[in-house]
Design a protein around this motif. Structure first.
Motif, PDB file in Angstrom:
ATOM      1  N   ASP A 171       0.858  -1.181   0.000  1.00 22.11           N
ATOM      2  CA  ASP A 171       0.000   0.000   0.000  1.00 22.11           C
ATOM      3  C   ASP A 171       0.898   1.237   0.000  1.00 22.11           C
ATOM      4  OD1 ASP A 171      -1.765   2.065   0.438  1.00 22.11           O
ATOM      5  OD2 ASP A 171      -2.777   1.105   2.126  1.00 22.11           O
ATOM      6  N   PHE A 172       0.834   2.030  -1.060  1.00 23.10           N
ATOM      7  CA  PHE A 172       1.700   3.205  -1.208  1.00 23.10           C
ATOM      8  C   PHE A 172       1.596   4.150  -0.005  1.00 23.10           C
ATOM      9  CE2 PHE A 172       2.315   7.610  -2.688  1.00 23.10           C
ATOM     10  CZ  PHE A 172       3.654   7.523  -3.014  1.00 23.10           C
ATOM     11  N   ARG A 173       0.422   4.282   0.592  1.00 20.57           N
ATOM     12  CA  ARG A 173       0.261   5.182   1.738  1.00 20.57           C
ATOM     13  C   ARG A 173       1.166   4.777   2.897  1.00 20.57           C
ATOM     14  NH1 ARG A 173      -6.022   4.507   1.868  1.00 20.57           N
ATOM     15  NH2 ARG A 173      -5.165   2.460   1.524  1.00 20.57           N
ATOM     16  N   ASN A 174       1.440   3.499   3.058  1.00 22.81           N
ATOM     17  CA  ASN A 174       2.318   3.019   4.126  1.00 22.81           C
ATOM     18  C   ASN A 174       3.769   3.418   3.885  1.00 22.81           C
ATOM     19  OD1 ASN A 174       0.243   1.856   5.539  1.00 22.81           O
ATOM     20  ND2 ASN A 174       0.517  -0.156   4.597  1.00 22.81           N
ATOM     21  N   GLU A 175       4.148   3.601   2.626  1.00 19.33           N
ATOM     22  CA  GLU A 175       5.515   3.971   2.290  1.00 19.33           C
ATOM     23  C   GLU A 175       5.869   5.340   2.875  1.00 19.33           C
ATOM     24  OE1 GLU A 175       8.057   4.811  -1.714  1.00 19.33           O
ATOM     25  OE2 GLU A 175       6.607   3.191  -1.748  1.00 19.33           O
ATOM     26  N   LEU A 176       4.893   6.230   2.985  1.00 20.59           N
ATOM     27  CA  LEU A 176       5.137   7.575   3.489  1.00 20.59           C
ATOM     28  C   LEU A 176       4.849   7.698   4.977  1.00 20.59           C
ATOM     29  CD1 LEU A 176       3.628   9.645   0.547  1.00 20.59           C
ATOM     30  CD2 LEU A 176       6.001   8.969   0.932  1.00 20.59           C
ATOM     31  N   SER A 177       4.414   6.641   5.606  1.00 19.92           N
ATOM     32  CA  SER A 177       4.043   6.701   7.006  1.00 19.92           C
ATOM     33  C   SER A 177       5.105   6.044   7.874  1.00 19.92           C
ATOM     34  CB  SER A 177       2.693   6.008   7.215  1.00 19.92           C
ATOM     35  OG  SER A 177       2.401   5.909   8.591  1.00 19.92           O
ATOM     36  N   SER A 178       5.800   6.828   8.696  1.00 22.18           N
ATOM     37  CA  SER A 178       6.857   6.271   9.528  1.00 22.18           C
ATOM     38  C   SER A 178       6.305   5.385  10.642  1.00 22.18           C
ATOM     39  CB  SER A 178       7.716   7.391  10.112  1.00 22.18           C
ATOM     40  OG  SER A 178       6.928   8.223  10.932  1.00 22.18           O
ATOM     41  N   ASP A 179       5.042   5.584  11.014  1.00 26.28           N
ATOM     42  CA  ASP A 179       4.465   4.789  12.091  1.00 26.28           C
ATOM     43  C   ASP A 179       4.305   3.322  11.698  1.00 26.28           C
ATOM     44  OD1 ASP A 179       4.303   7.010  13.707  1.00 26.28           O
ATOM     45  OD2 ASP A 179       2.203   7.417  13.226  1.00 26.28           O
ATOM     46  N   SER A 180       4.190   3.042  10.406  1.00 25.13           N
ATOM     47  CA  SER A 180       3.968   1.662   9.993  1.00 25.13           C
ATOM     48  C   SER A 180       5.212   1.021   9.393  1.00 25.13           C
ATOM     49  CB  SER A 180       2.811   1.606   8.983  1.00 25.13           C
ATOM     50  OG  SER A 180       3.156   2.320   7.822  1.00 25.13           O
ATOM     51  N   SER A 181       6.340   1.711   9.452  1.00 22.50           N
ATOM     52  CA  SER A 181       7.562   1.170   8.859  1.00 22.50           C
ATOM     53  C   SER A 181       8.259   0.211   9.815  1.00 22.50           C
ATOM     54  CB  SER A 181       8.518   2.307   8.502  1.00 22.50           C
ATOM     55  OG  SER A 181       9.729   1.778   8.021  1.00 22.50           O
ATOM     56  N   PRO A 182       8.733  -0.927   9.303  1.00 20.54           N
ATOM     57  CA  PRO A 182       9.486  -1.862  10.142  1.00 20.54           C
ATOM     58  C   PRO A 182      10.945  -1.432  10.327  1.00 20.54           C
ATOM     59  CG  PRO A 182       9.320  -2.730   7.935  1.00 20.54           C
ATOM     60  CD  PRO A 182       8.514  -1.442   7.957  1.00 20.54           C
ATOM     61  N   ILE A 183      11.339  -0.340   9.689  1.00 21.35           N
ATOM     62  CA  ILE A 183      12.733   0.114   9.729  1.00 21.35           C
ATOM     63  C   ILE A 183      12.943   1.073  10.894  1.00 21.35           C
ATOM     64  CG2 ILE A 183      14.468   1.448   8.478  1.00 21.35           C
ATOM     65  CD1 ILE A 183      13.348   0.272   5.899  1.00 21.35           C
ATOM     66  N   ASP A 184      13.965   0.798  11.697  1.00 19.87           N
ATOM     67  CA  ASP A 184      14.315   1.661  12.826  1.00 19.87           C
ATOM     68  C   ASP A 184      14.955   2.948  12.292  1.00 19.87           C
ATOM     69  OD1 ASP A 184      16.950   2.296  14.742  1.00 19.87           O
ATOM     70  OD2 ASP A 184      15.044   2.030  15.813  1.00 19.87           O
ATOM     71  N   PRO A 185      14.376   4.124  12.569  1.00 24.08           N
ATOM     72  CA  PRO A 185      14.894   5.380  12.012  1.00 24.08           C
ATOM     73  C   PRO A 185      16.354   5.667  12.382  1.00 24.08           C
ATOM     74  CG  PRO A 185      12.732   5.736  12.971  1.00 24.08           C
ATOM     75  CD  PRO A 185      13.163   4.339  13.340  1.00 24.08           C
ATOM     76  N   ARG A 186      16.764   5.403  13.607  1.00 24.19           N
ATOM     77  CA  ARG A 186      18.144   5.695  14.029  1.00 24.19           C
ATOM     78  C   ARG A 186      19.130   4.792  13.291  1.00 24.19           C
ATOM     79  NH1 ARG A 186      21.140   9.666  15.156  1.00 24.19           N
ATOM     80  NH2 ARG A 186      22.652   8.605  13.918  1.00 24.19           N
ATOM     81  N   ASP A 187      18.785   3.494  13.195  1.00 19.87           N
ATOM     82  CA  ASP A 187      19.670   2.568  12.502  1.00 19.87           C
ATOM     83  C   ASP A 187      19.722   2.883  11.006  1.00 19.87           C
ATOM     84  OD1 ASP A 187      21.437   0.271  12.802  1.00 19.87           O
ATOM     85  OD2 ASP A 187      19.968  -0.759  11.517  1.00 19.87           O
ATOM     86  N   PHE A 188      18.591   3.275  10.432  1.00 18.80           N
ATOM     87  CA  PHE A 188      18.541   3.670   9.022  1.00 18.80           C
ATOM     88  C   PHE A 188      19.441   4.885   8.788  1.00 18.80           C
ATOM     89  CE2 PHE A 188      16.162   5.870   5.488  1.00 18.80           C
ATOM     90  CZ  PHE A 188      16.576   5.000   4.486  1.00 18.80           C
ATOM     91  N   ARG A 189      19.390   5.848   9.704  1.00 19.29           N
ATOM     92  CA  ARG A 189      20.261   7.029   9.593  1.00 19.29           C
ATOM     93  C   ARG A 189      21.733   6.608   9.646  1.00 19.29           C
ATOM     94  NH1 ARG A 189      19.396  12.832  12.320  1.00 19.29           N
ATOM     95  NH2 ARG A 189      21.352  13.750  11.643  1.00 19.29           N
ATOM     96  N   ASN A 190      22.065   5.663  10.521  1.00 20.21           N
ATOM     97  CA  ASN A 190      23.440   5.155  10.599  1.00 20.21           C
ATOM     98  C   ASN A 190      23.860   4.528   9.265  1.00 20.21           C
ATOM     99  OD1 ASN A 190      23.628   5.965  13.254  1.00 20.21           O
ATOM    100  ND2 ASN A 190      23.184   3.931  14.075  1.00 20.21           N
ATOM    101  N   ALA A 191      22.973   3.764   8.661  1.00 18.62           N
ATOM    102  CA  ALA A 191      23.284   3.136   7.373  1.00 18.62           C
ATOM    103  C   ALA A 191      23.496   4.206   6.296  1.00 18.62           C
ATOM    104  CB  ALA A 191      22.170   2.181   6.961  1.00 18.62           C
TER     105      ALA A 191
END
Length: 178
Positions: free
Chosen positions: A9-29
């Motif tokens: 669902d494209f709407r989930n792509e823009l929603s950080s609340d439903s992302s399985p990716i950890d924002p801090r770890d993603f920033r590190n990557a």
């Protein structure tokens, strides 16, 4: 390591609340990718200047000459950049870490002690930048928690000085042939 996700669902792509990716770890990557350091500037019709340190600058097209950069949507400078006719991308040199830090703060007058001249649309063009791209604000797009600004390059200048780089949360420099 997190495997890539293919949202259904494209709407989930823009929603950080439903992302399985950890924002801090993603920033590190993302920090593994070395970037140049820029100061993006603009001015209001009444002469107020805005400037901020940015490493999300990229070339988009050579013909026509287009560049982009992005700004977090809750930035105090957002209104100025959204309404500016032009902006300038000032690519910093290896000796300009102090300038990068100065424009990364929430200081009231980030331009204090900074040598600059008005460029197109009165956007400040910083002295001694490695390169400067003066751009007409062509378009903007919304992507997650950022606004992506597209600029049509109307003037540019550059020299052969060493650029300032940023990776893994630190400044560095380019070592040719290493």
């Amino acid at each position: 390591m997190v495997a890539s996700q293919n949202p259904t669902d494209f709407r989930n792509e823009l929603s950080s609340d439903s992302s399985p990716i950890d924002p801090r770890d993603f920033r590190n990557a993302l920090g593994s990718y070395a970037t140049g350091v820029t100061v993006i500037t603009a001015a209001t019709p009444d002469g107020r200047q805005a400037g901020l340190t940015c490493n999300s600058f990229a070339s988009v097209s050579l013909n026509p000459p287009l560049v982009l950069w992005s700004l977090v949507s809750y930035s105090p400078s957002m209104n100025i950049f959204q309404n500016a006719s032009h902006f300038a991308v000032n690519v910093l040199g290896a000796s300009q870490q102090g300038l990068a830090k100065q424009f990364a703060t929430r200081a009231e007058d980030k331009f204090a002690g900074v040598s600059w001249k008005p460029g197109l649309g009165d956007a400040p063009v910083l002295a001694d930048a490695v390169a400067t791209f003066q751009c007409r604000s062509a378009d903007r797009y919304y992507g997650g928690d950022h606004v992506i600004f597209l600029g049509a390059v109307e003037a540019y200048d550059y020299n052969r000085a060493e650029p300032l780089l940023f990776a893994r949360g630190s400044f560095g420099h380019f070592v040719p042939g290493a």
